[in-house]
Every structure is written in structure tokens, then in C-alpha cells.
Motif scaffolding. Structure first.
Motif, PDB file in Angstrom:
ATOM      1  N   GLU A 276      17.688  76.041  56.391  1.00  0.00           N
ATOM      2  CA  GLU A 276      16.317  75.961  56.899  1.00  0.00           C
ATOM      3  C   GLU A 276      15.674  77.351  56.940  1.00  0.00           C
ATOM      4  OE1 GLU A 276      15.950  74.235  61.047  1.00  0.00           O
ATOM      5  OE2 GLU A 276      15.986  76.384  61.437  1.00  0.00           O
ATOM      6  N   GLY A 277      16.472  78.342  57.356  1.00  0.00           N
ATOM      7  CA  GLY A 277      15.965  79.706  57.442  1.00  0.00           C
ATOM      8  C   GLY A 277      15.522  80.232  56.086  1.00  0.00           C
ATOM      9  N   LYS A 278      16.326  79.939  55.059  1.00  0.00           N
ATOM     10  CA  LYS A 278      15.953  80.406  53.715  1.00  0.00           C
ATOM     11  C   LYS A 278      14.621  79.811  53.277  1.00  0.00           C
ATOM     12  CE  LYS A 278      20.678  81.080  52.159  1.00  0.00           C
ATOM     13  NZ  LYS A 278      21.840  80.256  51.879  1.00  0.00           N
ATOM     14  N   VAL A 279      14.479  78.510  53.470  1.00  0.00           N
ATOM     15  CA  VAL A 279      13.256  77.826  53.029  1.00  0.00           C
ATOM     16  C   VAL A 279      12.027  78.373  53.763  1.00  0.00           C
ATOM     17  CG1 VAL A 279      12.081  75.587  52.945  1.00  0.00           C
ATOM     18  CG2 VAL A 279      14.527  75.730  52.423  1.00  0.00           C
ATOM     19  N   LEU A 280      12.160  78.510  55.078  1.00  0.00           N
ATOM     20  CA  LEU A 280      11.003  78.936  55.874  1.00  0.00           C
ATOM     21  C   LEU A 280      10.700  80.423  55.678  1.00  0.00           C
ATOM     22  CD1 LEU A 280      11.657  76.995  59.219  1.00  0.00           C
ATOM     23  CD2 LEU A 280      10.240  76.303  57.284  1.00  0.00           C
ATOM     24  N   ALA A 281      11.750  81.237  55.536  1.00  0.00           N
ATOM     25  CA  ALA A 281      11.531  82.674  55.341  1.00  0.00           C
ATOM     26  C   ALA A 281      10.833  82.905  54.000  1.00  0.00           C
ATOM     27  CB  ALA A 281      12.861  83.417  55.394  1.00  0.00           C
ATOM     28  N   GLU A 282      11.258  82.178  52.979  1.00  0.00           N
ATOM     29  CA  GLU A 282      10.608  82.332  51.671  1.00  0.00           C
ATOM     30  C   GLU A 282       9.139  81.920  51.734  1.00  0.00           C
ATOM     31  OE1 GLU A 282      14.658  81.511  49.150  1.00  0.00           O
ATOM     32  OE2 GLU A 282      12.906  80.253  48.684  1.00  0.00           O
ATOM     33  N   ALA A 283       8.882  80.835  52.465  1.00  0.00           N
ATOM     34  CA  ALA A 283       7.494  80.385  52.610  1.00  0.00           C
ATOM     35  C   ALA A 283       6.667  81.467  53.306  1.00  0.00           C
ATOM     36  CB  ALA A 283       7.442  79.083  53.402  1.00  0.00           C
TER      37      ALA A 283
ATOM     38  N   ILE B 270      17.180  69.535  55.656  1.00  0.00           N
ATOM     39  CA  ILE B 270      16.920  70.975  55.713  1.00  0.00           C
ATOM     40  C   ILE B 270      17.811  71.654  56.756  1.00  0.00           C
ATOM     41  CG2 ILE B 270      15.015  70.785  57.372  1.00  0.00           C
ATOM     42  CD1 ILE B 270      13.593  73.015  55.721  1.00  0.00           C
ATOM     43  N   LYS B 271      18.310  70.865  57.693  1.00  0.00           N
ATOM     44  CA  LYS B 271      19.109  71.440  58.785  1.00  0.00           C
ATOM     45  C   LYS B 271      20.594  71.225  58.531  1.00  0.00           C
ATOM     46  CE  LYS B 271      17.196  71.497  62.911  1.00  0.00           C
ATOM     47  NZ  LYS B 271      17.020  72.957  62.994  1.00  0.00           N
ATOM     48  N   ASP B 272      21.374  72.319  58.568  1.00  0.00           N
ATOM     49  CA  ASP B 272      22.816  72.177  58.343  1.00  0.00           C
ATOM     50  C   ASP B 272      23.627  72.189  59.639  1.00  0.00           C
ATOM     51  OD1 ASP B 272      22.748  74.843  59.071  1.00  0.00           O
ATOM     52  OD2 ASP B 272      23.054  75.598  57.032  1.00  0.00           O
ATOM     53  N   PHE B 273      22.937  72.404  60.771  1.00  0.00           N
ATOM     54  CA  PHE B 273      23.573  72.386  62.087  1.00  0.00           C
ATOM     55  C   PHE B 273      24.671  73.426  62.259  1.00  0.00           C
ATOM     56  CE2 PHE B 273      21.322  68.394  62.856  1.00  0.00           C
ATOM     57  CZ  PHE B 273      20.946  68.594  64.174  1.00  0.00           C
ATOM     58  N   ALA B 274      24.690  74.446  61.402  1.00  0.00           N
ATOM     59  CA  ALA B 274      25.559  75.585  61.699  1.00  0.00           C
ATOM     60  C   ALA B 274      24.940  76.295  62.903  1.00  0.00           C
ATOM     61  CB  ALA B 274      25.626  76.522  60.502  1.00  0.00           C
TER      62      ALA B 274
ATOM     63  N   PRO C 128      24.036  79.262  65.701  1.00  0.00           N
ATOM     64  CA  PRO C 128      23.265  78.540  66.729  1.00  0.00           C
ATOM     65  C   PRO C 128      22.000  77.897  66.178  1.00  0.00           C
ATOM     66  CG  PRO C 128      22.793  80.883  66.874  1.00  0.00           C
ATOM     67  CD  PRO C 128      23.793  80.724  65.762  1.00  0.00           C
ATOM     68  N   GLY C 129      21.679  78.146  64.933  1.00  0.00           N
ATOM     69  CA  GLY C 129      20.494  77.527  64.330  1.00  0.00           C
ATOM     70  C   GLY C 129      19.403  78.526  64.041  1.00  0.00           C
ATOM     71  N   ALA C 130      19.036  79.314  65.022  1.00  0.00           N
ATOM     72  CA  ALA C 130      18.000  80.333  64.804  1.00  0.00           C
ATOM     73  C   ALA C 130      18.603  81.483  64.000  1.00  0.00           C
ATOM     74  CB  ALA C 130      17.475  80.846  66.137  1.00  0.00           C
ATOM     75  N   THR C 131      17.983  81.829  62.885  1.00  0.00           N
ATOM     76  CA  THR C 131      18.560  82.869  62.030  1.00  0.00           C
ATOM     77  C   THR C 131      17.584  83.982  61.647  1.00  0.00           C
ATOM     78  OG1 THR C 131      18.087  81.456  60.119  1.00  0.00           O
ATOM     79  CG2 THR C 131      20.346  81.422  60.979  1.00  0.00           C
ATOM     80  N   PHE C 132      16.290  83.658  61.556  1.00  0.00           N
ATOM     81  CA  PHE C 132      15.371  84.705  61.103  1.00  0.00           C
ATOM     82  C   PHE C 132      14.085  84.653  61.918  1.00  0.00           C
ATOM     83  CE2 PHE C 132      11.568  83.128  59.023  1.00  0.00           C
ATOM     84  CZ  PHE C 132      11.799  81.763  59.107  1.00  0.00           C
ATOM     85  N   GLY C 133      13.355  85.746  61.863  1.00  0.00           N
ATOM     86  CA  GLY C 133      12.097  85.782  62.595  1.00  0.00           C
ATOM     87  C   GLY C 133      11.037  86.589  61.867  1.00  0.00           C
ATOM     88  N   PHE C 134       9.823  86.475  62.398  1.00  0.00           N
ATOM     89  CA  PHE C 134       8.701  87.303  61.938  1.00  0.00           C
ATOM     90  C   PHE C 134       8.180  88.085  63.137  1.00  0.00           C
ATOM     91  CE2 PHE C 134       8.153  83.213  59.595  1.00  0.00           C
ATOM     92  CZ  PHE C 134       8.275  83.655  58.291  1.00  0.00           C
TER      93      PHE C 134
END
Lengths: 551, 172
Positions: free
Chosen positions: A180-187, A337-341, A343-349
Motif C-alpha cells: 500500500e505504501g508503494k502505491v500511495l507514495a508513488e501517487a 492493496i493491504k498486506d497486513f505486515a 505495523p502498517g504505517a510505512t511512509f509519510g509526507f
């Protein structure tokens, strides 16, 4: 038998208190660290959402005991409601050794330089108590670094163009993005934003004698089964004990700080694990019981010199209660989109922290911690069924197809958002309890709408089929990021503590938790609280001589 | 689970005295079982609240953590039954599924016969049962519901969570 007199009492074994106990003990002071809970026990709550810190419907695995620790929530119309950890609206951190650092999601943010001078950056805001801190980012920078290395942080600030200046890299490399982080970070990148990995108080590699994180699904809200999450309970508190100078006294409820006729603190009154009233005397008292409980303790400690509570002769104790108005948006995707690894939160802006036209402060935006199944039953678009086959179908089809972006808006403090004590409602030991009242400044909601719209824009860019906003920012403040109730300041008339965390007018009484924060940043506050623990300790140890401060 | 099945088969044969529940009477339990099944019905994904044993969760918690909700359950069930008898001449659990559904839809909006509810807010009662049903269905089995992690199977979440191995796909 009376307790032996010690150099220092620290009340509260959380982020700030754990650090102070270790620093003072290493400096040779005899310390008793008081904690109302016990040592955290992973086996008592493995993988059980209903007693996790985020969803305490059956009570909290970490405490406090909902039958012993009521609080009061005051409404605008003057009516009141007694609340407990299981009723909601209680706004507390874990009551155990390590406190929130056991159960947190472990984001390790430094506040930005602007966060320490909000008023001079933006000017006064009508109806607020917006103010600059009496210390700057540069003052705190060495102590942020110390916290990062002694507690243990994984991260790489070089990927964040908005990161504040630092002298030394974080000690461990950052974590990788999840799906999920990859998809959203790229967006976000396509929209011109600047995604980067969240700094975490978790081990990306083995560190400090403990293993690396295993990406356990039940991370935030839970204790770590492999001890790969770093808190004061598995770092500084054991180090404090290893000096031989620090005793951790658990299951003790502190009732009040005692003071003498000259106004100096002499020790505390508390109830031990057998509910027996006890006294502990000390040369120094440091309060680190959280912004709600530290304020309560001061307000419950009255004397002739301080008839309204210690440090409260100008009525600032308990004022400016802040937390974080969480806000964001949710998107549904047509694939898992969610792999449930964990804690879930991985990237930020950090694009939305400061320097945005018309916004005072702003806030961070991150992907979300894994919502567990019961929590997810409340994540539905507006107007969706709350029960029945439609609700169940949504749950089964979408729990892995849902991604959310959200973040903590920097709240603009106000005088009437506050903690008082309610003399008519008492806890198990007969001590008047915390009463929470007031509400967030109206500007917070405007800021939340703005940040939620940004979150929704990114989710749409990422290809979400359906999106909706979750806008926070109204109602009572406080919660797990509670702050501000004994604010630091240079003027004793408009603050409770000085720039060293020393209560104005009482040289041997200190505060070392989020209560000191003048404003609360647009970030999770724990690293700042840890840094403040080191900052306050640094002043104490530099000026301490035997049994008192050097004169 | 034997007692659980017999209630479904013989709802009229039971009495308050011989209740096999910690809190509910047999009649109350039959009503709550039907109500929970409306909230989380059996469907193409798998069993609903009844099969998951949600009633065990609620019954157990009402004499423990949720003891302060006892009165709202007793009064709520009684009021709902009063409405059902007045409108349809049958108790809630004996009505057709579709009729139960429309009654719940009305209750959610506060639209059931007001006089039957006295001071109790029917919307609040229904929301409470919704929350408790969700907890019982999606929470940890050790509290009485979510039998054998059946909701986790439906969501395709691996279970039980094996520390350090939870990326392996479990066979279901």
C-alpha cells in the motif's frame, strides 16, 4: 517501616519518566521510579484486539483498571459523564512500565524548528493561547539525537527534504514500504509531493541486544512478542536499574506531592499495591505522569502557599490541553492493496507541515496502521449500512482493499481546553479524579478539512475506486498525544514551568513529560517527550550537588 | 455447544429457572440470537452471528465487563418483544427473517412504537447490540464468540497469528 529518604522521586515510568530515572541514576542520585501499573506482560494479551490499546472495549491489557480509575468528561452545558477506559472518551496512555512506549506505533518524529516558534511564525490567533516555546529546536537537537541512539530509531531523514537539520544520522536504516505504501507514495510523487520512510522506534536490524522487527500484524496497540519495538521499558529503565541507584516501585498510585512551609517539595504520598497509604521523601520530585495525570497531581497537592495546587497560583495548571486532531481519507481499491505486515504505517509526507498558504502549522500525512477486524467494522463510506448482509459483505470484500492516509493536525491551543479535578468523583483510593473539559479551537477543524482533502487527492491519484474523507478536529482534545497542561515559559504569570521544566517558584519540583509542550507539533510527540526527558535531566545533573542544587 | 443448539430447536420449551445462560433467560437469549443474526447474517461468505456464537460473547460479558449494560438489555428486549406482539402477534425470534429485518430497520431510525420503550432510547439499544455483535463476531475467540476464528477465515486473514511466521498462507 518508613521508606528510606532518596535523592529523587520520578512519578510515571513512561517516555519522559523512564529517561529521567536513568539519567539521574547514572549520575549517582538515588531514585525511586513510581508507576501505577506493573511490568508489561506480552502473554496476557497476544493478538487480542478487544483489549488492545486502540480498542479497549473489554478493558486495557496495559491498564489502568477501568474499575479503579474513573474520570469525568464535562460537557459545554455543565453536565458531566463518568468515563473509563472501556467507555471511550477517556483519553489515556497505557498504565504500565514503559507506558505508551510499549503499545505505540513507534513513529519517531523530531518537531520542526517552526514548531517551537509557532506564534512568531504565524502571529496571534484570536481565541487561542498560541505561543513560542522558551527553547528552540537547536536547544533540543542534541537530546533528540541522544533519544534516537539510546532508545533506537530506524530512519533516513535524507529522503525527507523538509527534515530539520541534524548532526548525526539515525542509528538504523529505514524500513521498506509495504504494498500500500508503494502505491500511495508513488501517487504522491506524481503529484509533486515528497514521500519518505517513517522514522520508527523499532529495530530494522538487530540493535541494542534485541532482534529486528518481524512485521507482526498486531503491532500498534500491542506489546512486541520479540522485543523489536523500543520503549523505555526495554532500554533506559533497565539501564537505570543496572546502576543500582534506581528502584522501580510498581502498582503504586501517587496521591499528592508534599511541600513544606517554604514551598519546597518534600516528597509524595502514595498508595502501595496493597492499598496502604505510604510516604516517600526525597530531595527532588519529577512528575512525568502524562499531561492529564501530572496536572491532576499538581492540582491535588494544595498547601497554604499553593491553595489551588502546586504551581497553580496563576491558574495555568491544566490549561492548554492539546492532543492531535487526526484527519484524513480512505480509499477502496479493486485489488488487495493491504498486506497486513505490521505495523502498517510505512511512509509519510511532510509537505503539509508549515509553509502552506493560509494554514497555521498543518500536519504530517502517513499511511495508516493496520486496522484490526473490529476496528474496521467502523470504516465505511458515509451512508453505508452499519449492520446486516451489506455491512458483512463489505467487510469480507474490502478489508484488504482499503487504504487510508491520515495525520495529526497541529492543534492551536486554547485556555479553556483543560484538566481540572472533580472533588465529587474519586478513584479507588479516594483521590479526586481528572475532569476533562473545553474543546479544540475552531480553526483546527478548518485545518483538518484541508488535510483530508489532500489525503483524498492522493488516494484518487493512486487509483482508488471510491474515496471518502474522515475529518477530525472538533470536540474535546487530549487523548494519547496529550500535552500542554504545565507549559514551559519565561513568564511565571503565563506558564507553569521554566525552560528547564522546573515549576516556577519551587526549585526542586520538575515536570518531564508532554505537559511541558507549549504547542504540540504536527507530529506524533513521543521522540520530543523523550528528548525533553534528557533536556530536563541535563539541567538537573549539571546543577546538582549532593542533596541540592549548587547555589 | 449442545445447549446452544437445543435453544434454537425448542424455543418454547424453556423457562427462566432452567436457563443455561449466565445472564439471559432462555427467552431473552432467543431474542438476542435472532437480533444478532440480523446484524451479522449467514451469507455466501459463511456463517453468521449464530454460528459464531456471538450470544456467548454477549452473555458472558454482561456478567463481567458490561455489567452496567444489563438493564438496557433487559428493558430493550422486553420493549422489542412488546412491539412485535402488538404489531405481529409473535415474539421477535418467531417472526420471518424479512419481517425481523424491517423491524430492525425501523428500530435503527427510532421508528418502533415509542410508548413501548419508556425512557429507553431504541436507537441506543440497537446500536449497543450492533457494537457487541461486531465485537463477538470479529474479536478473539477466547471471549466466547468468533468460533474457531470463522470471521478471520472469511476475511482471508491468517490465524492464529503465529509469531514470526504470519506471512505463510494457512490452509483453511
Amino acid at each position: 517501616m518508613a521508606n528510606t529518604h532518596v535523592n529523587a522521586i520520578v512519578v510515571g515510568a513512561g517516555a519522559g519518566g523512564g529517561v529521567v530515572a536513568k539519567e539521574l541514576a547514572e549520575h549517582g542520585l538515588s531514585v525511586v521510579l513510581f508507576e501505577r501499573g506493573g511490568w508489561p506482560d506480552y502473554d496476557k494479551h497476544i493478538n487480542d484486539e478487544l483489549i488492545s490499546q486502540r480498542t479497549q472495549v473489554l478493558g486495557s491489557a496495559f491498564g489502568p483498571d477501568h474499575r479503579k480509575h474513573p474520570r469525568v468528561s464535562l460537557r459545554d452545558d455543565g453536565s458531566k459523564r463518568v468515563v473509563t477506559p472501556i467507555t471511550g472518551g477517556y483519553g489515556h496512555n497505557a498504565a504500565c512500565v514503559g507506558s505508551g512506549t510499549v503499545s505505540y506505533g513507534a513513529m519517531a518524529w523530531r518537531f520542526m524548528p517552526e514548531d517551537f516558534k509557532l506564534k512568531s511564525s504565524y502571529g496571534h490567533v484570536e481565541g487561542s493561547t498560541i505561543e513560542d516555546w522558551p527553547i528552540s529546536y537547536d536547544d533540543l537537537e542534541p537530546f533528540y539525537e541522544k533519544a534516537e541512539w539510546e532508545i533506537g530509531v530506524s530512519g533516513d531523514d535524507s529522503q525527507n527534504p523538509f527534515a530539520p537539520p541534524r548532526k548525526k544520522q539515525q542509528p538504523m536504516p529505514p524500513f521498506e514500504n509495504n504494498c500500500e505504501g508503494k502505491v500511495l507514495a508513488e501517487a504522491g510523487g506524481r503529484l509533486g509531493l515528497h514521500p519518505f520512510p517513517i522514522p520508527m522506534l523499532r529495530n530494522s536490524v538487530p540493535y541494542n541486544g534485541r532482534p529486528a522487527c518481524i512485521r507482526n500484524r498486531t503491532c500498534v496497540g500491542f506489546a512486541c512478542p520479540v522485543d523489536g519495538k523500543n520503549g523505555t521499558h526495554n532500554t533506559v529503565i533497565p539501564r537505570a536499574m543496572a546502576t543500582g541507584n534506581c528502584e522501580v516501585r510498581t502498582h503504586c498510585q501517587v496521591a499528592e506531592v508534599m511541600s513544606d512551609s517554604s514551598g519546597r517539595a518534600t516528597g509524595i504520598k502514595y498508595f502501595d499495591g496493597a492499598d496502604k497509604g505510604q510516604i516517600q521523601t526525597a530531595d527532588l520530585v519529577i512528575l512525568a505522569a502524562s499531561a492529564t495525570e501530572t496536572a491532576r497531581l499538581l492540582l491535588n497537592s494544595t498547601s497554604e502557599l499553593f491553595p489551588r495546587g502546586l504551581g497553580n497560583n496563576h491558574d495555568w495548571v491544566g490549561r492548554n490541553l492539546q492532543g492531535h486532531a487526526y484527519t484524513g481519507a480512505v480509499g477502496l481499491f479493486n485489488y488487495d492493496i493491504k498486506d497486513f505486515a505490521g505495523p502498517g504505517a510505512t511512509f509519510g509526507f511532510c509537505d503539509f507541515n508549515h509553509h502552506n498558504e493560509g494554514i497555521i502549522g498543518g500536519g504530517l500525512l502517513c499511511n495508516e496502521f493496520n486496522p484490526m477486524p473490529y476496528l474496521y467494522t467502523g470504516m465505511r463510506p458515509p451512508g453505508a449500512a452499519q449492520w446486516g448482509s451489506e455491512h458483512k459483505d463489505f467487510q469480507m470484500k474490502n478489508i484488504k482493499r482499503t487504504a487510508a492516509l491520515h495525520g495529526p493536525i497541529q492543534e492551536i491551543p486554547n485556555f479553556d481546553s483543560r484538566i481540572t479535578v472533580d472533588p465529587s468523583v474519586k478513584d479507588h483510593w479516594g483521590i479526586p479524579v481528572v475532569a476533562m473539559s473545553g474543546k479544540r479551537h475552531s480553526i483546527d477543524y478548518e485545518h483538518c478539512k484541508w488535510l483530508s482533502s489532500k489525503a483524498e487527492m492522493i488516494l484518487k491519484e493512486a487509483g482508488a475506486l471510491e474515496t471518502w474523507q474522515r475529518v477530525g478536529g472538533r470536540g474535546l482534545s487530549g487523548g494519547q498525544h496529550q500535552a500542554g497542561t504545565t507549559r514551559m515559559g519565561n513568564d511565571p504569570k503565563t506558564s507553569v514551568c521554566n525552560r528547564h521544566g522546573q515549576v516556577h517558584g519551587i526549585d526542586n519540583l520538575f515536570v518531564a513529560d508532554g505537559s511541558l509542550c507549549v504547542t504540540n507539533g504536527g507530529f506524533n510527540p513521543v521522540l520530543t517527550i523523550l528528548a525533553l526527558g534528557y533536556w530536563v535531566s541535563d539541567y538537573i545533573t549539571r546543577n546538582w550537588s549532593g542533596t541540592k542544587f549548587k547555589s | 455447544m449442545a445447549g446452544f443448539g437445543s435453544i434454537l430447536l425448542m424455543p418454547s420449551c424453556v423457562t427462566r429457572i432452567s436457563s443455561s445462560w449466565k445472564f439471559f433467560t432462555e427467552e431473552e437469549a432467543s431474542c438476542v440470537i435472532a437480533l444478532c443474526e440480523q446484524i451479522i447474517p449467514k451469507d455466501e461468505h459463511g456463517g453468521g452471528a449464530t454460528e459464531a456464537g456471538v450470544i456467548h460473547y454477549i452473555d458472558r460479558q454482561l456478567v463481567a465487563v458490561f455489567d452496567y449494560d444489563q438493564l438496557i438489555y433487559q428493558k430493550g428486549i422486553s420493549a422489542l418483544q412488546g412491539c412485535c406482539l402488538e404489531l405481529h402477534g409473535k415474539r421477535f425470534e418467531n417472526l420471518d427473517f424479512d419481517v425481523q429485518y424491517s423491524l430492525c430497520t425501523e428500530m435503527e431510525k427510532g421508528g418502533l412504537i415509542r410508548e413501548r420503550w419508556g425512557e429507553l432510547d431504541q436507537v441506543r439499544f440497537f446500536r449497543l447490540v450492533i457494537s457487541h455483535s461486531m465485537q463477538g463476531f470479529y474479536g478473539a475467540p477466547r471471549h466466547g464468540g468468533n468460533k474457531d476464528y470463522m470471521s478471520y477465515r472469511m476475511m482471508d486473514l491468517d490465524f492464529p497469528l503465529v509469531v514470526g511466521r504470519n506471512h505463510y498462507k494457512h490452509l483453511s
